[in-house]
Design a protein around this motif. Structure first.
Motif, PDB file in Angstrom:
ATOM      1  N   UNK A  16      43.998  39.586  27.110  1.00 41.11           N
ATOM      2  CA  UNK A  16      43.059  39.473  28.221  1.00 41.11           C
ATOM      3  C   UNK A  16      43.770  39.293  29.551  1.00 41.11           C
ATOM      4  N   UNK A  17      44.776  40.087  29.780  1.00 38.08           N
ATOM      5  CA  UNK A  17      45.597  39.946  30.986  1.00 38.08           C
ATOM      6  C   UNK A  17      45.041  40.590  32.240  1.00 38.08           C
ATOM      7  N   UNK A  18      43.804  41.069  32.186  1.00 37.74           N
ATOM      8  CA  UNK A  18      43.203  41.662  33.384  1.00 37.74           C
ATOM      9  C   UNK A  18      44.012  42.826  33.906  1.00 37.74           C
ATOM     10  N   UNK A  19      44.334  42.800  35.193  1.00 36.73           N
ATOM     11  CA  UNK A  19      45.095  43.929  35.738  1.00 36.73           C
ATOM     12  C   UNK A  19      46.597  43.694  35.719  1.00 36.73           C
ATOM     13  N   UNK A  20      47.067  42.643  35.034  1.00 36.76           N
ATOM     14  CA  UNK A  20      48.496  42.440  34.844  1.00 36.76           C
ATOM     15  C   UNK A  20      49.155  41.482  35.808  1.00 36.76           C
ATOM     16  N   UNK A  21      48.382  40.799  36.625  1.00 39.90           N
ATOM     17  CA  UNK A  21      48.957  39.917  37.645  1.00 39.90           C
ATOM     18  C   UNK A  21      49.751  38.759  37.047  1.00 39.90           C
ATOM     19  N   UNK A  22      49.286  38.183  35.941  1.00 40.38           N
ATOM     20  CA  UNK A  22      50.005  37.058  35.342  1.00 40.38           C
ATOM     21  C   UNK A  22      51.357  37.502  34.792  1.00 40.38           C
ATOM     22  N   UNK A  23      51.385  38.646  34.110  1.00 38.78           N
ATOM     23  CA  UNK A  23      52.654  39.184  33.612  1.00 38.78           C
ATOM     24  C   UNK A  23      53.591  39.454  34.788  1.00 38.78           C
ATOM     25  N   UNK A  42      51.366  47.453  36.185  1.00 39.48           N
ATOM     26  CA  UNK A  42      52.701  47.012  35.772  1.00 39.48           C
ATOM     27  C   UNK A  42      53.717  48.152  35.866  1.00 39.48           C
ATOM     28  N   UNK A  43      53.283  49.382  35.563  1.00 37.53           N
ATOM     29  CA  UNK A  43      54.186  50.527  35.654  1.00 37.53           C
ATOM     30  C   UNK A  43      54.673  50.755  37.096  1.00 37.53           C
ATOM     31  N   UNK A  44      53.819  50.436  38.060  1.00 35.52           N
ATOM     32  CA  UNK A  44      54.212  50.584  39.477  1.00 35.52           C
ATOM     33  C   UNK A  44      55.460  49.757  39.780  1.00 35.52           C
ATOM     34  N   UNK A  45      55.580  48.589  39.174  1.00 38.96           N
ATOM     35  CA  UNK A  45      56.710  47.695  39.424  1.00 38.96           C
ATOM     36  C   UNK A  45      57.852  47.878  38.427  1.00 38.96           C
ATOM     37  N   UNK A  91      57.751  46.028  28.221  1.00 40.27           N
ATOM     38  CA  UNK A  91      56.355  45.608  28.353  1.00 40.27           C
ATOM     39  C   UNK A  91      55.524  46.584  27.537  1.00 40.27           C
ATOM     40  N   UNK A  92      54.993  46.104  26.423  1.00 40.32           N
ATOM     41  CA  UNK A  92      54.198  46.950  25.531  1.00 40.32           C
ATOM     42  C   UNK A  92      52.724  46.641  25.787  1.00 40.32           C
ATOM     43  N   UNK A  93      51.996  47.636  26.279  1.00 44.94           N
ATOM     44  CA  UNK A  93      50.590  47.486  26.649  1.00 44.94           C
ATOM     45  C   UNK A  93      49.729  48.158  25.586  1.00 44.94           C
TER      46      UNK A  93
END
Length: 149
Positions: free
Chosen positions: A22-29, A58-61, A88-90
């Motif tokens: 439940x990481x939403x748009x990836x901000x916590x990662x 996450x791919x952007x970074x 990072x495995x999504x």
């Protein structure tokens, strides 16, 4: 009920393998990877379409360090590479059954409280299977006890 010690805080500088449901748009990662360079192996699981949005964020970074469903759907087992490179495995929820990993830390913020109890129990079986060392769960106040767990 559980075999995990209860803590008010965690030392993220001592973990390497992290899993978030439940990481939403990836901000916590993104926050963790920015502040804790020791974290190298991430599993990020969310529902469609959130998993797509988070993966692309996450791919952007992190560019080629991000692996998505287009890669994992062909695998019988999803594993981390045996190295110290960022990975990072999504994955969407149905791919959890293919994970063959050990984890240092599992995290969930506010989505377990919105899931049916049987779904949470299913996720918990996998968290145990992955020999997870520590767990952080965050919830929100004022939820409806008739519709949430």
């Amino acid at each position: 009920m559980h075999n995990f010690p209860l803590h008010a805080k965690f030392n993220f500088s001592k973990i390497n393998r992290f899993f978030e449901i439940g990481g939403g748009f990836g901000a916590n990662v993104h926050f963790l990877l920015t502040n804790f360079t020791n974290i190298k192996k991430i599993i990020y699981l969310d529902v469609v379409p959130n998993i797509f949005i988070g993966t692309e964020y996450l791919r952007k970074f992190y560019k080629d360090s991000v692996k998505d469903y287009s890669e994992t759907k062909r695998l019988n087992k999803i594993k981390f590479e045996d190295n110290n490179k960022l990975e990072i495995i999504c994955i969407p929820p149905w791919e959890i059954e293919k994970l063959d990993v050990k984890l240092d830390h599992f995290h969930n913020a506010a989505s377990f409280v919105e899931m049916p109890q049987k779904i949470v129990k299913n996720y918990c079986q996998f968290i145990k299977k992955f020999k997870t060392k520590e767990i952080s769960l965050i919830s929100y106040d004022k939820f409806d006890e008739n519709t949430t767990f």
